[in-house]
Write a protein that holds these residues in place. Structure first.
Motif, PDB file in Angstrom:
ATOM      1  N   MET A   1       1.078  -1.076  -0.051  1.00 55.71           N
ATOM      2  CA  MET A   1       0.158  -0.080  -0.029  1.00 55.71           C
ATOM      3  C   MET A   1       0.934   1.174   0.064  1.00 55.71           C
ATOM      4  O   MET A   1       1.972   1.271   0.550  1.00 55.71           O
ATOM      5  N   GLN A   2       0.432   2.115  -0.596  1.00 52.65           N
ATOM      6  CA  GLN A   2       1.128   3.294  -0.688  1.00 52.65           C
ATOM      7  C   GLN A   2       0.205   4.669  -0.125  1.00 52.65           C
ATOM      8  O   GLN A   2      -0.979   4.805  -0.606  1.00 52.65           O
ATOM      9  N   LEU A   3       0.419   5.467   0.699  1.00 49.02           N
ATOM     10  CA  LEU A   3      -0.324   6.286   1.361  1.00 49.02           C
ATOM     11  C   LEU A   3       0.340   7.720   1.066  1.00 49.02           C
ATOM     12  O   LEU A   3       1.806   7.656   1.346  1.00 49.02           O
ATOM     13  N   THR A   4      -0.102   8.931   0.465  1.00 49.61           N
ATOM     14  CA  THR A   4       0.496  10.199   0.327  1.00 49.61           C
ATOM     15  C   THR A   4      -0.316  11.097   1.083  1.00 49.61           C
ATOM     16  O   THR A   4      -1.470  11.286   1.146  1.00 49.61           O
ATOM     17  N   SER A   5       0.603  12.295   1.574  1.00 46.95           N
ATOM     18  CA  SER A   5      -0.345  13.330   2.425  1.00 46.95           C
ATOM     19  C   SER A   5      -0.949  14.028   1.501  1.00 46.95           C
ATOM     20  O   SER A   5      -0.774  14.119   0.231  1.00 46.95           O
ATOM     21  N   VAL A  11       5.107  10.630   1.551  1.00 51.34           N
ATOM     22  CA  VAL A  11       4.928   9.341   0.948  1.00 51.34           C
ATOM     23  C   VAL A  11       5.185   8.076   1.852  1.00 51.34           C
ATOM     24  O   VAL A  11       6.518   8.060   2.177  1.00 51.34           O
ATOM     25  N   VAL A  12       4.369   7.285   2.011  1.00 49.28           N
ATOM     26  CA  VAL A  12       4.692   6.285   2.846  1.00 49.28           C
ATOM     27  C   VAL A  12       4.095   4.775   2.174  1.00 49.28           C
ATOM     28  O   VAL A  12       3.141   4.638   1.592  1.00 49.28           O
ATOM     29  N   ASP A  13       5.320   3.976   1.790  1.00 51.22           N
ATOM     30  CA  ASP A  13       5.123   2.837   1.308  1.00 51.22           C
ATOM     31  C   ASP A  13       5.251   1.502   2.081  1.00 51.22           C
ATOM     32  O   ASP A  13       6.046   1.588   2.925  1.00 51.22           O
ATOM     33  N   PHE A  14       4.301   0.614   2.247  1.00 51.60           N
ATOM     34  CA  PHE A  14       4.355  -0.368   2.774  1.00 51.60           C
ATOM     35  C   PHE A  14       4.454  -1.674   2.019  1.00 51.60           C
ATOM     36  O   PHE A  14       3.495  -1.764   1.099  1.00 51.60           O
ATOM     37  N   SER A  21       4.545 -13.206   7.144  1.00 54.64           N
ATOM     38  CA  SER A  21       3.341 -12.223   6.984  1.00 54.64           C
ATOM     39  C   SER A  21       3.133 -11.483   8.185  1.00 54.64           C
ATOM     40  O   SER A  21       2.084 -10.817   8.527  1.00 54.64           O
ATOM     41  N   GLN A  22       3.885 -11.733   9.430  1.00 53.01           N
ATOM     42  CA  GLN A  22       3.779 -11.053  10.458  1.00 53.01           C
ATOM     43  C   GLN A  22       4.179  -9.572  10.617  1.00 53.01           C
ATOM     44  O   GLN A  22       4.029  -8.759  11.410  1.00 53.01           O
ATOM     45  N   PHE A  23       4.978  -9.323   9.559  1.00 49.36           N
ATOM     46  CA  PHE A  23       5.633  -8.080   9.464  1.00 49.36           C
ATOM     47  C   PHE A  23       5.678  -7.245   8.335  1.00 49.36           C
ATOM     48  O   PHE A  23       5.381  -8.093   7.381  1.00 49.36           O
ATOM     49  N   VAL A  24       5.607  -6.098   8.247  1.00 53.62           N
ATOM     50  CA  VAL A  24       5.397  -5.290   6.942  1.00 53.62           C
ATOM     51  C   VAL A  24       6.689  -4.300   6.975  1.00 53.62           C
ATOM     52  O   VAL A  24       6.988  -3.737   7.885  1.00 53.62           O
ATOM     53  N   TYR A  25       7.203  -4.122   5.798  1.00 53.77           N
ATOM     54  CA  TYR A  25       8.398  -3.099   5.530  1.00 53.77           C
ATOM     55  C   TYR A  25       7.984  -1.760   5.159  1.00 53.77           C
ATOM     56  O   TYR A  25       7.159  -1.542   4.199  1.00 53.77           O
ATOM     57  N   LYS A  26       8.194  -0.922   5.792  1.00 54.31           N
ATOM     58  CA  LYS A  26       7.665   0.632   5.812  1.00 54.31           C
ATOM     59  C   LYS A  26       8.911   1.563   5.210  1.00 54.31           C
ATOM     60  O   LYS A  26      10.123   1.389   5.816  1.00 54.31           O
ATOM     61  N   VAL A  27       8.483   2.264   4.213  1.00 52.66           N
ATOM     62  CA  VAL A  27       9.526   3.111   3.659  1.00 52.66           C
ATOM     63  C   VAL A  27       8.836   4.541   3.738  1.00 52.66           C
ATOM     64  O   VAL A  27       7.710   4.811   3.229  1.00 52.66           O
ATOM     65  N   LEU A  28       9.398   5.344   4.469  1.00 52.74           N
ATOM     66  CA  LEU A  28       8.977   6.858   4.550  1.00 52.74           C
ATOM     67  C   LEU A  28       9.832   7.754   3.584  1.00 52.74           C
ATOM     68  O   LEU A  28      10.957   7.969   3.814  1.00 52.74           O
ATOM     69  N   LYS A  29       9.270   8.509   2.684  1.00 56.74           N
ATOM     70  CA  LYS A  29       9.845   9.233   1.845  1.00 56.74           C
ATOM     71  C   LYS A  29       9.414  10.773   1.691  1.00 56.74           C
ATOM     72  O   LYS A  29       8.060  10.988   2.009  1.00 56.74           O
ATOM     73  N   PHE A  30      10.343  11.562   1.516  1.00 59.77           N
ATOM     74  CA  PHE A  30       9.939  13.142   1.651  1.00 59.77           C
ATOM     75  C   PHE A  30       9.708  13.519   0.205  1.00 59.77           C
ATOM     76  O   PHE A  30      10.782  13.397  -0.686  1.00 59.77           O
ATOM     77  N   GLN A  31       8.710  14.346  -0.535  1.00 57.43           N
ATOM     78  CA  GLN A  31       8.241  14.380  -1.704  1.00 57.43           C
ATOM     79  C   GLN A  31       8.591  13.198  -2.598  1.00 57.43           C
ATOM     80  O   GLN A  31       8.740  13.507  -3.861  1.00 57.43           O
ATOM     81  N   GLY A  32       8.359  12.106  -2.060  1.00 60.20           N
ATOM     82  CA  GLY A  32       8.253  10.929  -2.958  1.00 60.20           C
ATOM     83  C   GLY A  32       9.564  10.540  -3.496  1.00 60.20           C
ATOM     84  O   GLY A  32       9.791   9.607  -4.289  1.00 60.20           O
ATOM     85  N   ILE A  33      10.792  11.362  -3.068  1.00 61.26           N
ATOM     86  CA  ILE A  33      11.983  10.942  -3.765  1.00 61.26           C
ATOM     87  C   ILE A  33      13.048  10.427  -2.975  1.00 61.26           C
ATOM     88  O   ILE A  33      13.594   9.455  -2.527  1.00 61.26           O
ATOM     89  N   ASP A  34      13.395  11.464  -1.697  1.00 65.07           N
ATOM     90  CA  ASP A  34      14.382  11.188  -0.547  1.00 65.07           C
ATOM     91  C   ASP A  34      13.766  10.237   0.428  1.00 65.07           C
ATOM     92  O   ASP A  34      12.816  10.476   1.038  1.00 65.07           O
ATOM     93  N   GLN A  59      -4.051  10.053   1.424  1.00 67.42           N
ATOM     94  CA  GLN A  59      -4.791   9.229   0.169  1.00 67.42           C
ATOM     95  C   GLN A  59      -4.243   7.948  -0.223  1.00 67.42           C
ATOM     96  O   GLN A  59      -2.684   8.254  -0.099  1.00 67.42           O
ATOM     97  N   VAL A  60      -4.852   6.747  -0.429  1.00 74.87           N
ATOM     98  CA  VAL A  60      -4.282   5.714  -0.841  1.00 74.87           C
ATOM     99  C   VAL A  60      -3.821   6.003  -2.307  1.00 74.87           C
ATOM    100  O   VAL A  60      -4.693   6.336  -3.282  1.00 74.87           O
ATOM    101  N   THR A  61      -2.563   5.993  -2.833  1.00 78.85           N
ATOM    102  CA  THR A  61      -2.254   6.275  -4.136  1.00 78.85           C
ATOM    103  C   THR A  61      -1.539   5.173  -4.798  1.00 78.85           C
ATOM    104  O   THR A  61      -0.893   5.278  -6.102  1.00 78.85           O
ATOM    105  N   GLY A  62      -1.428   3.922  -4.260  1.00 77.68           N
ATOM    106  CA  GLY A  62      -0.848   2.995  -4.805  1.00 77.68           C
ATOM    107  C   GLY A  62      -1.012   1.658  -4.041  1.00 77.68           C
ATOM    108  O   GLY A  62      -1.233   1.549  -2.885  1.00 77.68           O
ATOM    109  N   THR A  63      -0.560   0.334  -4.755  1.00 74.46           N
ATOM    110  CA  THR A  63      -0.460  -0.878  -3.982  1.00 74.46           C
ATOM    111  C   THR A  63       0.753  -1.175  -4.153  1.00 74.46           C
ATOM    112  O   THR A  63       1.372  -1.152  -5.329  1.00 74.46           O
ATOM    113  N   ASN A  64       1.504  -1.746  -3.081  1.00 76.67           N
ATOM    114  CA  ASN A  64       2.823  -2.607  -3.207  1.00 76.67           C
ATOM    115  C   ASN A  64       2.512  -4.137  -2.897  1.00 76.67           C
ATOM    116  O   ASN A  64       2.541  -4.352  -1.589  1.00 76.67           O
TER     117      ASN A  64
END
Length: 77
Positions: A1-5, A11-14, A21-34, A59-64
């Motif tokens: 899942m991808q959430l955007t402010s 932008v937060v990607d999961f 299946s017990q864990f999810v990898y979270k990536v927090l990005k600033f302006q979708g780049i850094d 907003q939900v902006t994508g699926t991972n």
């Protein structure tokens, strides 16, 4: 899942973790780049964080759906 402010600055990607299946990898990005941070969170924390961010107007902006190969216990000690 991808959430955007609302304003698109955060932008937060999961991602599912391959073989765990017990864990999810979270990536927090600033302006979708850094990438600001990455970490493994529990499924329960993922659900809580999604609810909280959606209530703040994200907003939900994508699926991972492609699993990533990370060790959720890396750095635990």
């Amino acid at each position: 899942m991808q959430l955007t402010s609302k304003n698109g600055t955060m932008v937060v990607d999961f991602y599912p973790i391959e073989g765990d299946s017990q864990f999810v990898y979270k990536v927090l990005k600033f302006q979708g780049i850094d990438t600001m941070s990455t970490k493994c969170i529990t499924q329960k924390d993922f659900e809580y964080e999604c609810r909280e961010r959606l209530s703040l107007g994200y907003q939900v902006t994508g699926t991972n759906t492609e699993p990533v190969k990370v060790n959720p216990m890396n750095g635990a000690c």
